[in-house]
Design an enzyme around this catalytic site. Structure first.
Site, PDB file in Angstrom:
ATOM      1  N   ASP A   1      57.894  67.124  42.232  1.00  0.00           N
ATOM      2  CA  ASP A   1      58.041  66.227  41.089  1.00  0.00           C
ATOM      3  C   ASP A   1      56.920  66.479  40.084  1.00  0.00           C
ATOM      4  O   ASP A   1      57.093  67.203  39.114  1.00  0.00           O
ATOM      5  CB  ASP A   1      58.049  64.769  41.553  1.00  0.00           C
ATOM      6  CG  ASP A   1      58.197  63.773  40.398  1.00  0.00           C
ATOM      7  OD1 ASP A   1      58.424  64.210  39.246  1.00  0.00           O
ATOM      8  OD2 ASP A   1      58.082  62.560  40.629  1.00  0.00           O
TER       9      ASP A   1
ATOM     10  N   LYS B   1      57.819  54.476  49.146  1.00  0.00           N
ATOM     11  CA  LYS B   1      56.543  54.972  48.640  1.00  0.00           C
ATOM     12  C   LYS B   1      55.545  55.051  49.794  1.00  0.00           C
ATOM     13  O   LYS B   1      55.260  54.050  50.450  1.00  0.00           O
ATOM     14  CB  LYS B   1      56.011  54.051  47.543  1.00  0.00           C
ATOM     15  CG  LYS B   1      56.863  54.047  46.275  1.00  0.00           C
ATOM     16  CD  LYS B   1      56.791  55.376  45.548  1.00  0.00           C
ATOM     17  CE  LYS B   1      57.497  55.316  44.196  1.00  0.00           C
ATOM     18  NZ  LYS B   1      57.401  56.584  43.458  1.00  0.00           N
TER      19      LYS B   1
ATOM     20  N   GLU C   1      59.016  63.727  48.775  1.00  0.00           N
ATOM     21  CA  GLU C   1      58.698  64.079  47.400  1.00  0.00           C
ATOM     22  C   GLU C   1      57.186  64.187  47.188  1.00  0.00           C
ATOM     23  O   GLU C   1      56.436  63.310  47.582  1.00  0.00           O
ATOM     24  CB  GLU C   1      59.280  63.006  46.470  1.00  0.00           C
ATOM     25  CG  GLU C   1      59.149  63.278  44.996  1.00  0.00           C
ATOM     26  CD  GLU C   1      59.928  62.278  44.151  1.00  0.00           C
ATOM     27  OE1 GLU C   1      59.833  62.358  42.913  1.00  0.00           O
ATOM     28  OE2 GLU C   1      60.625  61.415  44.732  1.00  0.00           O
TER      29      GLU C   1
ATOM     30  N   ASP D   1      58.422  59.248  49.029  1.00  0.00           N
ATOM     31  CA  ASP D   1      57.688  59.757  47.873  1.00  0.00           C
ATOM     32  C   ASP D   1      56.207  59.465  48.078  1.00  0.00           C
ATOM     33  O   ASP D   1      55.776  58.309  48.081  1.00  0.00           O
ATOM     34  CB  ASP D   1      58.183  59.084  46.595  1.00  0.00           C
ATOM     35  CG  ASP D   1      57.533  59.666  45.339  1.00  0.00           C
ATOM     36  OD1 ASP D   1      56.725  60.607  45.463  1.00  0.00           O
ATOM     37  OD2 ASP D   1      57.841  59.177  44.234  1.00  0.00           O
TER      38      ASP D   1
ATOM     39  N   LYS E   1      62.706  65.247  35.098  1.00  0.00           N
ATOM     40  CA  LYS E   1      62.591  63.994  34.340  1.00  0.00           C
ATOM     41  C   LYS E   1      62.432  64.316  32.861  1.00  0.00           C
ATOM     42  O   LYS E   1      61.644  65.192  32.492  1.00  0.00           O
ATOM     43  CB  LYS E   1      61.385  63.178  34.830  1.00  0.00           C
ATOM     44  CG  LYS E   1      61.511  62.703  36.267  1.00  0.00           C
ATOM     45  CD  LYS E   1      60.272  61.936  36.706  1.00  0.00           C
ATOM     46  CE  LYS E   1      60.405  61.431  38.142  1.00  0.00           C
ATOM     47  NZ  LYS E   1      59.177  60.766  38.624  1.00  0.00           N
TER      48      LYS E   1
END
Length: 355
Positions: free
Chosen positions: A240, A158, A215, A187, A264
């Protein structure tokens, strides 16, 4: 069909920290649909900073317009049931996903099949990455080494915490600590500006950090900014939060905003819409992974079944249930290092709520 809802809050064994939030529990609405002999399960996670949906809102949607749309419908008419779920309300993708999955699970159980088998899969396991929560360099290095020892070989870091230079240094330290073999993906959770993203990614490329993908580097609506980044770096960019449904993915494709898409269930509304997104991405040459929110073995189990039947181009992001101290349900998937073992029982393999 009888629809029931169950509020659950499962504690995590370690706080989950991103650029958007810090989570200590996975809060979800579990949905069960029974035909009198079999029961299917689905899940709507509460993720305020991503979907904006609350448990109360998901519960109201499931018990109100969705239940009303399904009233009187026979359980064998899956196609019509799924059509009614998607048309029952605007938005509310988590609620729709929970009911969509529960209907698929029930249909698989009525046929005596696993959910992944019902979807067309012949495999019994799927690989996943594991996320290292946002933190300082020393903490991330320690976490990276621990996850490698746990059997994971694809780590997601992250970043996007407001200091691109510090992000670069953290990633450089992690790569140095874990060596060249494990894959490393980042991400940013929308946390960078477009210029900071390019600066940080190019620095990592020049330093030989070997980043697999980055991401969602910039805010979801900034497709022009993401396209600007994609054009200026060699590292693949994964969309995303920019992609919920087909319209969003078409916009990403038209802008040339990303190289890959993260699908997702709680973003797109269930297994039916997710299959459409994966097929659309493949037709237009985009790579894909399937991810999850912070959710339990029900939601992650459904996403894993999807991947088993509709393979993606890279290792998927399905570690969410690994973070739980204990599953809120009995049965279902189980983790063995970086591998998720699919159940051998019918449907999702879930046999009920944990007391």
């Amino acid at each position: 069909m009888k629809i029931s809802t169950h509020l659950v809050s499962a504690p995590l064994h370690t706080p989950f920290v991103t650029a958007l939030r810090t989570a200590t529990h996975a809060d979800s609405l579990l949905v069960s649909i029974s035909d009198g002999s079999e029961t299917g399960w689905g899940e709507a996670p509460q993720v305020w900073k991503v979907t904006g949906e609350s448990l109360a809102g998901a519960q109201a949607c499931v018990e109100g317009p969705i239940a009303g749309a399904l009233n009187g419908l026979e359980p064998d008419d899956l196609t019509e049931a799924l059509r009614r779920v998607q048309g029952a309300a605007v938005g509310n993708f988590g609620a729709k996903a929970a009911v969509d999955v529960a209907l698929h699970d029930l249909a698989a159980r009525r046929r005596g099949q696993t959910l992944h088998g019902f979807l067309g899969s012949t495999v019994s396991s799927v690989r996943t990455d594991v996320t290292l929560s946002a933190g300082d360099a020393d903490a991330l290095v320690a976490a990276g080494r621990a996850r490698i020892a746990d059997g994971f070989d694809v780590l997601k870091v992250k970043v996007g915490t407001g200091d691109a230079a510090a992000d670069f240094e953290r990633v450089r330290r992690i790569r140095e600590a874990i060596g060249p073999e494990p894959r490393l993906r980042l991400d940013a959770n929308q946390g960078w500006t477009r210029r900071d993203a390019v600066t940080a990614i190019r620095a990592m490329e020049d330093a030989g950090c070997a980043i697999e993908l980055v991401e969602q580097p910039v805010p979801a609506a900034d497709l022009e900014g993401m396209a600007w980044i994609t054009d200026r770096v060699s590292t693949p960019i994964l969309a995303d939060e920019s992609v919920y449904g087909v319209r969003d993915l078409v916009a990403v494709i038209r802008h040339g905003a990303a190289d890959l898409v993260n699908v997702k269930l709680a973003k797109c509304g269930g297994l039916g819409p997710a299959r459409t997104l994966l097929e659309l991405a493949r037709e237009h040459g985009l790579g894909s992974i399937v991810g999850s929110m912070m959710e339990s073995h029900v939601g992650v189990g459904a996403a894993t079944a999807l991947v088993a039947a509709y393979p993606t181009t890279l290792v998927n992001d399905l570690d969410a249930a690994w973070w739980l101290k204990e599953s809120p349900v009995m049965g279902g998937i189980r983790y063995e290092g970086s591998t998720i073992q699919l159940p051998t029982g019918v449907g999702l393999g879930v046999t009920g709520l944990n007391s």
